[in-house]
Design a protein around this motif. Sequence first.
Motif, mmCIF file in Angstrom:
data_model
loop_
_atom_site.group_PDB
_atom_site.id
_atom_site.type_symbol
_atom_site.label_atom_id
_atom_site.label_comp_id
_atom_site.label_asym_id
_atom_site.label_seq_id
_atom_site.Cartn_x
_atom_site.Cartn_y
_atom_site.Cartn_z
ATOM 1 N N VAL B 337 1.264 -1.233 0.148
ATOM 2 C CA VAL B 337 0.265 0.048 -0.146
ATOM 3 C C VAL B 337 0.980 1.079 0.054
ATOM 4 O O VAL B 337 0.584 2.202 -0.216
ATOM 5 N N MET B 359 -5.729 -10.875 -1.084
ATOM 6 C CA MET B 359 -6.310 -10.371 -2.419
ATOM 7 C C MET B 359 -7.593 -9.203 -3.048
ATOM 8 O O MET B 359 -7.028 -8.614 -3.019
ATOM 9 N N VAL B 362 -5.504 -5.957 -0.921
ATOM 10 C CA VAL B 362 -4.023 -5.673 -1.606
ATOM 11 C C VAL B 362 -4.991 -4.034 -2.943
ATOM 12 O O VAL B 362 -5.757 -4.514 -3.820
ATOM 13 N N PRO B 363 -4.758 -2.850 -2.419
ATOM 14 C CA PRO B 363 -5.815 -1.944 -3.412
ATOM 15 C C PRO B 363 -5.013 -2.045 -5.443
ATOM 16 O O PRO B 363 -4.686 -0.940 -5.558
ATOM 17 N N SER B 364 -4.611 -3.245 -5.489
ATOM 18 C CA SER B 364 -4.166 -2.804 -7.465
ATOM 19 C C SER B 364 -4.756 -3.630 -8.578
ATOM 20 O O SER B 364 -5.565 -4.189 -7.802
ATOM 21 N N ALA B 365 -4.748 -2.976 -9.335
ATOM 22 C CA ALA B 365 -5.203 -3.795 -10.555
ATOM 23 C C ALA B 365 -5.320 -5.770 -11.416
ATOM 24 O O ALA B 365 -5.923 -5.673 -11.277
ATOM 25 N N VAL B 366 -4.031 -5.279 -10.247
ATOM 26 C CA VAL B 366 -4.011 -7.003 -10.755
ATOM 27 C C VAL B 366 -3.450 -7.583 -9.457
ATOM 28 O O VAL B 366 -2.578 -7.558 -9.177
ATOM 29 N N VAL B 367 -4.058 -8.632 -8.952
ATOM 30 C CA VAL B 367 -3.322 -9.608 -7.876
ATOM 31 C C VAL B 367 -3.670 -11.237 -8.478
ATOM 32 O O VAL B 367 -4.591 -11.641 -8.787
#
Lengths: 420, 420
Positions: B337, B359, B362-367
């Motif tokens: 983060v 999953m 985590v603030p991501s586009a792809v995990v």
Amino acid sequence: MVSVSSNSVQTITELAQKVRDAAYQLARTDIQQRNQALRCAAKALRAAETEILMVNANEVAKADVSAAFKDRMTLTHERLEAMAKGLENIAELPDPLGKELASWDRPNGLHFKRVSVPLGVVGMIYESRPNVGADAVGICIKSGNGIVLRGGSETHLTSMAIHKAMQQGLIDTGLNPDSVAMPPDSNRQHVMDMLHAVGVIDVIIPRGGYSLIKFVQQEARVPVLAHAAGLCHTYIHEKADFDKARSVLVNAKMRRTGICGATETLLIDQAIAGELLPILVSDLQKLGCRFVGNQAACKISQKIERASDEDFATEWLDAVLSVAVVKDIDEAIHHIVKYGSGHTEAILSEDDKSVRYFMDSVPSAVVMRNTSTQFCDGGEFGFGAEIGIATGRLHARGPVGIEQLTSYRYEVYGDGQVRA
Amino acid sequence: MVSVSSNSVQTITELAQKVRDAAYQLARTDIQQRNQALRCAAKALRAAETEILMVNANEVAKADVSAAFKDRMTLTHERLEAMAKGLENIAELPDPLGKELASWDRPNGLHFKRVSVPLGVVGMIYESRPNVGADAVGICIKSGNGIVLRGGSETHLTSMAIHKAMQQGLIDTGLNPDSVAMPPDSNRQHVMDMLHAVGVIDVIIPRGGYSLIKFVQQEARVPVLAHAAGLCHTYIHEKADFDKARSVLVNAKMRRTGICGATETLLIDQAIAGELLPILVSDLQKLGCRFVGNQAACKISQKIERASDEDFATEWLDAVLSVAVVKDIDEAIHHIVKYGSGHTEAILSEDDKSVRYFMDSVPSAVVMRNTSTQFCDGGEFGFGAEIGIATGRLHARGPVGIEQLTSYRYEVYGDGQVRA
């Protein structure tokens, strides 16, 4: 333009960062908690009624504005109750988060899922209609988003009192109240700072008049979801049912003339205009409507004044209808492409093929058959609540409800696969 | 900053408006026509090989740039053939337009549909890699979008020649070639004008280095789909399978170090770091990797130099790995983060519950689970082709393929309903 005050920038950035951190927690709550927070917020709003109405009455008394403006800024028991009910209604909607939007497998055994997640932080910029703030907060809590509220300065204290009740709802549910925030004062610089808060605010949603929206669209670096104008057309095709056409047009134009989904322009095929247009004019005139139109329209009815090119590009938001008699469906489509705002257009026709052709050819967010453009509304779409309507092409189009305030992530499941 | 030249503004606005009109026609073609245009464009590209390679060789010879830059700008028979094949592959993909994304009925009998439509006009801004232009055009033709191409000035003439072949593909199919356009010269002002072309360009997609992307993100008024950085993390959880972890990490870091999906930081649980980290370091060192790490990592391996805070925020794009030994999964998530760019993160673990927690947090586009971050690629996702990768929250996230270049409209079917 106001000059940049670094103090304010710091305030908004800090505020939005705090919202971001809290929203990150909110995104991980389960739906029961978010619904509970909405119900507690409704309760807190009702509990604070006396205080809120008093603060509001003071602000209304002080404001040096028109009577219509005063009406919009005024809260009453009924309006407050409607806000509370609105929050409870949002609690009844299905959870927009964690939905599996798609899933597939690849030949190498990797399994893919696309799953809905919150957008992040919404920056809500609205005029002095304090109820807009409560609706927006409700939608954001439900969809796991943080929100920075910036309402009109005339009702800053009213908005503050509402904001406090919303935060109380989160507190009473054991959640971090910081996902809902307001700048501490009504300094206009805060608006500019919100519009430039790239990286801490994910999307700006403005609600208000044309000049506010235009200002926001011009100045924002953060992406904006909005509609600046709602220049909606109703096109009566030669194969229309006349009775339906009469009642639908009256509703589309006159039900409420001031909303963005109201029809501003009538397009009518020349094959039926001679017979039908005088009846339509008579129907609408009885309700106080006046008319401007193209040459062919003026020829058919003396009650229609000659329209300028400018008139066809005007969103009247009033009991005025622009009328163009058109040669055929292609001329109608051409007119919409030229003058439309990409909001909502309707075709009234019993001919399936013409309807299909119209819908495929009109580049607007919403296209309708045999019904009133005034149905362009989140509630009427079944979204339960809306935070605005968008006419851009990116992300959301049409009514923006809880589902439109989500994004997605990809989840990829492997068992040790490596890329060749 | 370059001062605004009204001449250029006129050029780009006129150009983009022409593209818009042609794209509006392209949007209404059927899929056979668009696929045919792609195949014809591939054919035209092959037919123009001699001319394109000659123009390109001239530009490469003239350019006063580094050897790596020259390599990127150089076209060969093989590269041209790959571009042509790419177009043919796009022709094989399913039609992204006219898909019914959702449908429902309301109690009043209104029937709603959400249907996919093109975005409109894409503004593609890329550096001197001429193949990027052909891929982008292919994706836009398939998805019914217009495109304004602005490639690096060093390969302006090469891009022009490619652009001509793409237009030929449309002409040979009987379609309007104006949906694909390029400014007539490589004036840098065109970039600024594209970034400000609100209303005629719907989305800007920049492809290139960090400084180009940052510039575009800062200056654009038109919405941008992009990723400025790909600071991807691989987190080895205490319940990881060691063999999988070794092969996945080597691939994630070393397969290609210069792509945005390459892992830049290894996070590893302290419970297993003592045993596993020295092996990982040894594996990677054999391939030429060097290491920086936090204190705990340095204690475990002498081959790891002490990392600064700045190092953990650095996208190496090189054979360098940042290493942080973490207490537990929460510290790993906190690290991501704090330092991540919202691109792609992987967890290597055999424990379902921990994977789920990671999953969701985590603030991501792809995990990803148990696989290499280098799989973050449109082709690997099965999209067939990609025009970029997006790390923002609005509209598209992750690889941007033909589906991501669509928007939607609502179709509302009534039978005379009016709003109460």
